[in-house]
Scaffold this active site. Sequence first.
Site, short mmCIF file in Angstrom:
data_model
loop_
_atom_site.label_atom_id
_atom_site.label_comp_id
_atom_site.label_asym_id
_atom_site.label_seq_id
_atom_site.Cartn_x
_atom_site.Cartn_y
_atom_site.Cartn_z
CB SER A 1 -1.31 -56.15 -39.99
OG SER A 1 -1.47 -56.84 -41.00
CG ASP B 1 0.69 -64.05 -38.32
OD1 ASP B 1 1.04 -63.95 -39.13
OD2 ASP B 1 0.42 -63.10 -37.48
CG HIS C 1 1.34 -60.40 -39.98
ND1 HIS C 1 0.14 -61.05 -39.50
CD2 HIS C 1 1.00 -59.21 -40.59
CE1 HIS C 1 -0.80 -60.19 -39.60
NE2 HIS C 1 -0.37 -59.25 -40.45
#
Length: 370
Positions: free
Chosen positions: A44, A334, A337
């Site tokens: 991600s 977040d 990340h």
Amino acid sequence: MASDEQKRWLLLHVIATILALNMILFYEVNADPQVPCYFIFGDSLVDNGNNNRIASLARANYPPYGVDFPDGPTGRFSNGKTVVDTVAELLGFDDYIPAYANVGGSEVLNGVNYASAAAGIRDETGQQLGARISFGGQVNNYKNTVSQVVDILGDEDSAANHLRQCIYSIGLGSNDYLNNYFMPNYYQTSSQYTPQEYASVLIEQYSGLIRDLYGYGARKLVLNGVGQIGCSPNALAQNSQDGTTCVQKINSANQIFNNMLRSLVDSLNRDLPDAKFIYINNYGIFQDIIDSPQSYGFTVTNAGCCGVGKNNGQITCLPGQTPCPNRDEHLFWDAFHPSEAGNVIVGRRSYSAESPSDAYPMDIRQLAQL
């Protein structure tokens, strides 16, 4: 007062300077990239849309993700650019590398992003989040791309000559800890392996898949170390007593893996002399930022701009949630990340090392020149 002759000379000088500057800008804007293509494998941290249409909880194709990105929410787990977006810019590409899910035709000649959120080196990693494309799956997708490159260029020799000039970025391992080893309610690995044993198992599988990439033309490979997972807002909220001290047991396990990965670079460079492997020390780069956040413009390093908290589970930014206004002052976007501001720093130091420990044995800029 200046004579007419002096005025004419001055005017000609100004015109010549403007023309020269325009020519410089023309060549800078229209210059070819430093390498013909850039292939990206990861999770991600660099996924840019491969998870958008699969049955996964690990998706970021909704606001407020992409709030600062020109195309809005694309699937990037950031408010803006990722690390590989920054590196692509520095390599001279005039556009970001497209996701495998979206690429087609001759576009593949410029490179492809195969990254998938929740993916790991181990196939089972991240399975509690639903569908994802493990490193093995990403390598298989790359093999399909190679077949396309052969078809486009006409023969295997032409394809091999093209691919050997490309940069390959591989960054996996984070989820093998975050969404596997340190999730004992879902996975048994922490009871089966010590941190040292687990890192060895990961590196062995990692090495095999990297050699597969080599077998399909990869010759300039960037192996990205795991960052400080124990310093993420999620880890701080869940396991830090004061909410600011990094979780040492997680970071220690990450360091074991990183040390083995750096050693793997030496082994691969010795065993595959017609290829060049480098290691990017993401852990050390993050350590610098956490040790001296103000010098990088950050005022908050222990909380993201959205979706952070003990009760947030696996969901990060909630759809439509209003993020904080001072995003460039947050290291994290977040719970897991980095913000675009954080990604730009890591990307910049990966491309051109600002400390001797940033990259080994060279940085991406130097690798591109080989």
